[in-house]
Design a protein around this motif. Sequence first.
Motif, PDB file in Angstrom:
ATOM      1  N   VAL A  61       1.084 -13.233  -7.186  1.00  0.00           N
ATOM      2  CA  VAL A  61       1.333 -12.874  -5.888  1.00  0.00           C
ATOM      3  C   VAL A  61       2.244 -12.820  -5.383  1.00  0.00           C
ATOM      4  O   VAL A  61       3.314 -13.763  -5.981  1.00  0.00           O
ATOM      5  N   THR A  62       2.845 -12.140  -4.417  1.00  0.00           N
ATOM      6  CA  THR A  62       4.024 -12.377  -3.869  1.00  0.00           C
ATOM      7  C   THR A  62       4.096 -12.664  -2.363  1.00  0.00           C
ATOM      8  O   THR A  62       3.114 -12.384  -1.699  1.00  0.00           O
ATOM      9  N   GLY A  71      13.275 -11.972  -4.748  1.00  0.00           N
ATOM     10  CA  GLY A  71      13.923 -10.931  -4.192  1.00  0.00           C
ATOM     11  C   GLY A  71      15.384 -11.156  -3.673  1.00  0.00           C
ATOM     12  O   GLY A  71      15.885 -12.190  -3.457  1.00  0.00           O
ATOM     13  N   GLU A  72      15.912 -10.236  -3.208  1.00  0.00           N
ATOM     14  CA  GLU A  72      17.382 -10.132  -2.715  1.00  0.00           C
ATOM     15  C   GLU A  72      17.507 -11.186  -1.419  1.00  0.00           C
ATOM     16  O   GLU A  72      16.497 -11.297  -0.605  1.00  0.00           O
ATOM     17  N   GLY A  73      18.505 -12.143  -1.338  1.00  0.00           N
ATOM     18  CA  GLY A  73      18.581 -12.930  -0.502  1.00  0.00           C
ATOM     19  C   GLY A  73      17.969 -14.352  -0.741  1.00  0.00           C
ATOM     20  O   GLY A  73      18.151 -15.148   0.234  1.00  0.00           O
ATOM     21  N   VAL A  74      17.210 -14.501  -1.630  1.00  0.00           N
ATOM     22  CA  VAL A  74      16.556 -15.734  -1.862  1.00  0.00           C
ATOM     23  C   VAL A  74      17.275 -16.687  -2.458  1.00  0.00           C
ATOM     24  O   VAL A  74      17.837 -16.580  -3.622  1.00  0.00           O
ATOM     25  N   GLY A 116       6.736  -5.703  -7.175  1.00  0.00           N
ATOM     26  CA  GLY A 116       7.781  -6.733  -7.038  1.00  0.00           C
ATOM     27  C   GLY A 116       8.133  -7.212  -5.950  1.00  0.00           C
ATOM     28  O   GLY A 116       7.660  -6.701  -4.907  1.00  0.00           O
ATOM     29  N   PRO A 117       9.006  -8.373  -5.704  1.00  0.00           N
ATOM     30  CA  PRO A 117       9.399  -9.154  -4.343  1.00  0.00           C
ATOM     31  C   PRO A 117      10.173  -8.265  -3.722  1.00  0.00           C
ATOM     32  O   PRO A 117      11.241  -7.622  -4.504  1.00  0.00           O
ATOM     33  N   LYS A 118      10.202  -8.089  -2.439  1.00  0.00           N
ATOM     34  CA  LYS A 118      11.067  -7.384  -1.462  1.00  0.00           C
ATOM     35  C   LYS A 118      12.146  -8.642  -0.880  1.00  0.00           C
ATOM     36  O   LYS A 118      11.959  -9.806  -1.593  1.00  0.00           O
ATOM     37  N   ARG A 169       7.835 -13.615  -6.336  1.00  0.00           N
ATOM     38  CA  ARG A 169       6.655 -13.343  -7.106  1.00  0.00           C
ATOM     39  C   ARG A 169       6.311 -14.641  -8.119  1.00  0.00           C
ATOM     40  O   ARG A 169       7.219 -15.189  -8.637  1.00  0.00           O
ATOM     41  N   ILE A 170       5.073 -15.035  -7.910  1.00  0.00           N
ATOM     42  CA  ILE A 170       4.674 -15.912  -8.356  1.00  0.00           C
ATOM     43  C   ILE A 170       3.488 -15.801  -9.382  1.00  0.00           C
ATOM     44  O   ILE A 170       2.562 -15.110  -9.333  1.00  0.00           O
ATOM     45  N   LYS A 171       3.569 -16.336 -10.747  1.00  0.00           N
ATOM     46  CA  LYS A 171       2.770 -16.087 -11.682  1.00  0.00           C
ATOM     47  C   LYS A 171       1.748 -17.330 -11.507  1.00  0.00           C
ATOM     48  O   LYS A 171       2.040 -18.581 -11.586  1.00  0.00           O
ATOM     49  N   LEU A 172       0.428 -17.138 -11.078  1.00  0.00           N
ATOM     50  CA  LEU A 172      -0.467 -18.200 -10.595  1.00  0.00           C
ATOM     51  C   LEU A 172      -1.092 -18.716 -11.774  1.00  0.00           C
ATOM     52  O   LEU A 172      -1.522 -18.188 -13.048  1.00  0.00           O
ATOM     53  N   ILE A 173      -0.997 -19.949 -11.947  1.00  0.00           N
ATOM     54  CA  ILE A 173      -1.980 -20.956 -12.906  1.00  0.00           C
ATOM     55  C   ILE A 173      -3.192 -21.173 -12.470  1.00  0.00           C
ATOM     56  O   ILE A 173      -4.176 -21.094 -13.094  1.00  0.00           O
ATOM     57  N   THR A 174      -3.260 -21.405 -11.214  1.00  0.00           N
ATOM     58  CA  THR A 174      -4.860 -21.873 -10.494  1.00  0.00           C
ATOM     59  C   THR A 174      -4.751 -21.513  -9.196  1.00  0.00           C
ATOM     60  O   THR A 174      -3.894 -21.093  -8.517  1.00  0.00           O
ATOM     61  N   ALA A 175      -5.877 -21.488  -8.617  1.00  0.00           N
ATOM     62  CA  ALA A 175      -6.096 -21.068  -7.074  1.00  0.00           C
ATOM     63  C   ALA A 175      -7.343 -21.746  -6.604  1.00  0.00           C
ATOM     64  O   ALA A 175      -8.232 -22.143  -7.504  1.00  0.00           O
ATOM     65  N   GLY A 176      -7.388 -21.940  -5.240  1.00  0.00           N
ATOM     66  CA  GLY A 176      -8.668 -22.809  -4.831  1.00  0.00           C
ATOM     67  C   GLY A 176      -9.564 -21.835  -4.062  1.00  0.00           C
ATOM     68  O   GLY A 176      -9.083 -20.860  -3.250  1.00  0.00           O
TER      69      GLY A 176
END
Length: 334
Positions: free
Chosen positions: A117-118, A71-74, A24-26, A31-38
């Motif tokens: 990815v976080t 995460g907290e503070g975002v 989980g994010p600090k 935290r992002i659910k990735l759809i695509t990457a390069g």
Amino acid sequence: MKALVHKNQKGLSGLVYTEFEEKGPKPGEVRIKLITAGLNHRDLFVMERHQPSDPPLIIGSDGAGIVEAVGEGVNNVIVGNEVIINPGIGWKEKSDAPPEGFEILGLPFHGTFAEKVTVPAENAVPKPAHLTWEEAGVLSLAALTAFRALFTRGRLKEHQRVLIPGIGSGVATFLLQFAKAVNAEVYVTSRSEEKGQRARKLGAVQAINSNEDWNRQLDNQKMDLVIESVGAATFNKSLNQLRTGGTIVTFGASAGDQIQLDLRKFFYGQYSFFGTTMGSSEEFTEMIQFINKHKIRPIVDKMFDLNQFEHAFERLNKAEQFGKIGFRINSLSD
């Protein structure tokens, strides 16, 4: 979650598609659910730098997806935002060189070749609305490298002549599109007639055969700016095409990193020579504004499923691509 993890061996033989612990994010992260990457050449270099004795590492620098946890503070990002990832960590303001401590996602931090990815919240940037997910996922590293090389270091202006040796890579195709967007005259080189033809369709004035005499093919035309990424195989040819007082910028050395330089010719030519890598968060913001203004779309060469990584890396290794190679990871319905 499923991920491409590098462990136990150097190089591609150490890369496995496997289960990896999801975290989980600090505070300050998302935290992002990735759809695509390069895919980038950097990923090849990372697998040589990452040692078998190091902890397992998820590689990959580029990606786009949907925020699923904060995460907290975002407060600048919320769950459900569609974002692209700025892979540069710790370089905020535009400067002559990155500050100490600057890193790129994918080494030493876990990267984007995974279902999730976080990252720091400031590295999750709104996805340009005109881009498809495939285009957004392959954008960041190559586009930022090209933007800084052309405009921050090269100071390209309208109607100037710019030479791009080795057209076909992701960065090179961005260089061509960005330069055309400001009405520069773009010239390219390639050993491939097909890649030369594709570059002309994108607006290159001329595409020359890199194995033949450059000066003759260019009819003695000299360039205001050359962006070099090939390395020793082409550097002095590139320098020979530069006008007196012109600028050469380099960010790569895929064909060798050792050159012999005629210093007398260089200082009599009054040339400027700059190195560059990636770019700052400030430049990333400028680049996104530029892409939105000119409605620039990345050239996507081919997309693979993440478990087809061997085919993707083989295509990159053989330099068969024109533009960016990417991975499909999650679907929007997952």
